[in-house]
Design an enzyme around this catalytic site. Sequence first.
Site, PDB file in Angstrom:
ATOM      1  N   HIS A 115       3.617   3.756  12.396  1.00 40.72           N
ATOM      2  CA  HIS A 115       2.681   4.805  12.811  1.00 40.72           C
ATOM      3  C   HIS A 115       3.222   5.705  13.915  1.00 40.72           C
ATOM      4  O   HIS A 115       2.534   6.640  14.325  1.00 40.72           O
ATOM      5  CB  HIS A 115       1.327   4.225  13.256  1.00 40.72           C
ATOM      6  N   GLU A 146      -5.136   1.731   2.498  1.00 41.23           N
ATOM      7  CA  GLU A 146      -5.092   0.548   3.367  1.00 41.23           C
ATOM      8  C   GLU A 146      -5.264   0.918   4.827  1.00 41.23           C
ATOM      9  O   GLU A 146      -5.754   0.115   5.621  1.00 41.23           O
ATOM     10  CB  GLU A 146      -3.765  -0.192   3.156  1.00 41.23           C
ATOM     11  N   GLU A 147      -4.852   2.140   5.177  1.00 39.64           N
ATOM     12  CA  GLU A 147      -4.820   2.528   6.582  1.00 39.64           C
ATOM     13  C   GLU A 147      -6.165   3.013   7.123  1.00 39.64           C
ATOM     14  O   GLU A 147      -6.258   3.349   8.306  1.00 39.64           O
ATOM     15  CB  GLU A 147      -3.771   3.637   6.791  1.00 39.64           C
ATOM     16  N   HIS A 176       0.840  -1.202   0.000  1.00 39.00           N
ATOM     17  CA  HIS A 176       0.000   0.000   0.000  1.00 39.00           C
ATOM     18  C   HIS A 176       0.868   1.243   0.000  1.00 39.00           C
ATOM     19  O   HIS A 176       1.939   1.297   0.624  1.00 39.00           O
ATOM     20  CB  HIS A 176      -0.988  -0.005   1.168  1.00 39.00           C
ATOM     21  N   GLU A 219       4.523  -5.720   3.978  1.00 41.45           N
ATOM     22  CA  GLU A 219       4.280  -5.239   5.335  1.00 41.45           C
ATOM     23  C   GLU A 219       5.547  -5.413   6.169  1.00 41.45           C
ATOM     24  O   GLU A 219       6.289  -6.379   6.002  1.00 41.45           O
ATOM     25  CB  GLU A 219       3.133  -6.025   5.989  1.00 41.45           C
ATOM     26  N   ASP A 237       6.144   1.465   7.410  1.00 41.34           N
ATOM     27  CA  ASP A 237       4.835   0.972   6.950  1.00 41.34           C
ATOM     28  C   ASP A 237       4.302   1.843   5.814  1.00 41.34           C
ATOM     29  O   ASP A 237       3.555   2.769   6.040  1.00 41.34           O
ATOM     30  CB  ASP A 237       3.870   1.000   8.136  1.00 41.34           C
ATOM     31  N   ASP A 275      -0.281   4.346   0.900  1.00 42.59           N
ATOM     32  CA  ASP A 275      -0.717   5.372   1.843  1.00 42.59           C
ATOM     33  C   ASP A 275      -0.031   5.212   3.197  1.00 42.59           C
ATOM     34  O   ASP A 275       0.504   4.154   3.543  1.00 42.59           O
ATOM     35  CB  ASP A 275      -2.228   5.366   2.008  1.00 42.59           C
TER      36      ASP A 275
END
Length: 367
Positions: free
Chosen positions: A340, A131-132, A70, A160, A101, A72
Amino acid sequence: MTIDLHADPITLTAALVDIPSVSQGEAAITDRVERALREQTTGFEVLRHGNVVLARTNRGLPTRVILAGHLDTVPIADNVPGHFAVGPAGERVLYGCGSVDMKSGNAVFLHLAATVAEPMHDLTLIFYDCEEIAAEFNGLGHIERDHPSWLAGDLAVLGEPSGGWIEAGCQGTLRVRLSTSGVRAHSARAWLGDNAIHRLAPILQRLADYRAREVDIDGCVYREGLSGVRVSGGVAGNVVPDLAEIDVNFRFAPDRTVDQAVDHVREVFAGLDISFEVFDFAPGALPGLTAPAAKDLVASVHRHGGGGVRAKFGWTDVSRFAARGIPAVNFGPGDPNLAHKRDEHVPVHQITDVTAILRNYLTGAAR
């Protein structure tokens, strides 16, 4: 700004980090990825669908490997642009939003697409958005609906963060809302009411007493968990409440279906005077490590000094591939525990290591 797919994947990771791509704001990075794939790779059919970029070869090889990631990130926390520094263990690291990530994983995939001249597998690359955030926006889900033929393959590798380990499959997730009802009354005359919050006590006791199951599948040990994650109740400071709720999250091993997971949670709370509502769920994914294409990847990790194989406890999009009968693993640079965070960072040697392992796998050198 043009991104150079032939550059060192560490440099490429830094370039991707410096392109802001918070969920639903991926247009700029998608434009650059699409342009780079069209201009800097050979033998790939390229398709743009919204803010998803897909590319695949059609060499007629006996197996097809999907590399998916992903584009994003979560909201930026004063950590774009990124920067290099010395990390906590004295190693060189790259700080920045998405460095873990999962822009480092995407950089590995993009670099390999441009530099692996003779792969032993046909390749499909999928770089997707959203995705988030809520599943309804997930770009991979939109490809499932609108271009399902692009999801065919013998193995899917999601970039991932896994610290260079193969994290196989994933656990399923289920959320249920348990509600208790009572009778509202003035708290000065509490005996005239029936306190719904107090009725949560047996629910909490069963959660406290719960013993999680551990399941070994293909040598990967999955540990389940049943947790209260939200409590709600109360009307005012002088009112006995007549309604209280607790949300319970069940993370279940991939040998259970969603229906079996729901049945298990019902059993845990059987006999209590409560209402039971399922409001969110996603199936798990079996590790699928016995598939030939997966075995070769495991061999490459072991041969070239990767971390080995372990279970994935969280839920990821490998579940979407497993539901289609495609073995799927998580494999990328970066510690998932740093994803994150404001100080999100990846040791650059992990980017190099994962690139080398996947290059050997894709070219057959692991054999």
